[in-house]
Design a protein around this motif. Structure first.
Motif, PDB file in Angstrom:
ATOM      1  N   ARG A 129       0.837  -1.201   0.000  1.00  5.99           N
ATOM      2  CA  ARG A 129       0.000   0.000   0.000  1.00  5.99           C
ATOM      3  C   ARG A 129       0.873   1.251   0.000  1.00  5.99           C
ATOM      4  O   ARG A 129       1.874   1.331   0.686  1.00  5.99           O
ATOM      5  CB  ARG A 129      -0.895   0.001   1.238  1.00  5.99           C
ATOM      6  N   PHE A 162       3.367   1.887  -8.837  1.00  3.54           N
ATOM      7  CA  PHE A 162       3.330   2.205  -7.422  1.00  3.54           C
ATOM      8  C   PHE A 162       4.745   2.523  -6.948  1.00  3.54           C
ATOM      9  O   PHE A 162       5.722   1.964  -7.445  1.00  3.54           O
ATOM     10  CB  PHE A 162       2.750   1.031  -6.621  1.00  3.54           C
ATOM     11  N   ARG A 172      -5.622  -1.148  -3.349  1.00  7.15           N
ATOM     12  CA  ARG A 172      -4.314  -1.696  -3.737  1.00  7.15           C
ATOM     13  C   ARG A 172      -4.463  -3.112  -4.286  1.00  7.15           C
ATOM     14  O   ARG A 172      -3.779  -3.487  -5.260  1.00  7.15           O
ATOM     15  CB  ARG A 172      -3.357  -1.678  -2.536  1.00  7.15           C
TER      16      ARG A 172
END
Length: 223
Positions: free
Chosen positions: A20, A185, A144
């Motif tokens: 995350r 990410f 996520r």
């Protein structure tokens, strides 16, 4: 009801938690309605003190309204930079929001008339905020898992935002959530990568049978 989880299920939970990130860079696109509904259902299954369920979600659909929220955030960014003093210029170099770029913008607020919820809040009234934070974390982890980025923006003055959204007296906005597809990410939390701060060593944050002074330096942190 007893539900057993396989080793791979358990591993997936920990992998999602570790992966995350508080995202600021978005790739436009969209979030399909079924996925958005799943994410909000995940948020709504969060624990809440006294089962009060204080969270409310406002989906921002109008471009003009999104831009007004963006302007509120920009005003607070300047105020925060001034309050930070010598770190103000460094702060202004950080990307701290993705309001104009994200696919979905959600406002999370605490409901009005919360004073009627006494169970668990008589001595700790802030447990309404703690409960809503759990809902946001649920949504974050579910996003996520769906390979969607999410960022929590708290840089705004609450009262002007309430007026923009016609929120009732007693309600309280706590978050602007930027949600949507991302190109990639971050490998590490962005503020860590930008050397704003670093993750502290867990052993320095665990105490037994009372408060103990932290005698270990933060540079022992295991980033």
């Amino acid at each position: 009801m007893k539900t057993d989880f396989s080793p791979s299920d358990i591993d997936a939970i920990y992998r999602v938690i570790a992966a995350r990130r508080d995202m600021r860079h978005f790739a436009g696109g969209s979030v399909d309605e079924a996925t958005l509904r799943r994410l909000l259902e995940a948020a709504h299954h969060a624990p809440s003190v006294g089962f009060m369920q204080p969270w409310r979600f406002i989906r921002i659909r109008k471009p003009a309204l999104r831009d007004q929220l963006y302007q509120l955030v920009q005003a607070e960014i300047q105020q925060s930079a001034e309050a930070l003093g010598e770190r103000g210029e460094e702060f202004l170099q950080l990307k701290v929001e993705g309001i104009r770029d994200c696919a979905e913008l959600l406002v999370v607020a605490l409901c009005d008339q919360r004073q009627r919820y006494i169970f668990g809040r008589r001595t700790l009234p802030e447990m309404d905020l703690a409960s809503a934070a759990c809902a946001i974390q649920n949504l974050w982890l579910a996003a996520r898992a769906e390979n969607l980025g999410m960022g929590w923006v708290s840089l705004f003055e609450p009262e002007p935002l309430k007026q923009l959204l016609n929120m009732p007296a007693g309600s309280q906005p706590i978050a602007l959530l930027c949600l949507g597809p991302v190109t990639e990410f971050y490998d590490r939390p962005m503020l860590e990568s930008e050397h704003w701060d670093q993750r502290r060593a867990l052993d320095n944050l665990i105490m037994e049978d009372g408060w103990q002074a932290d005698g270990r330096p933060d540079d022992d942190a295991n980033g």
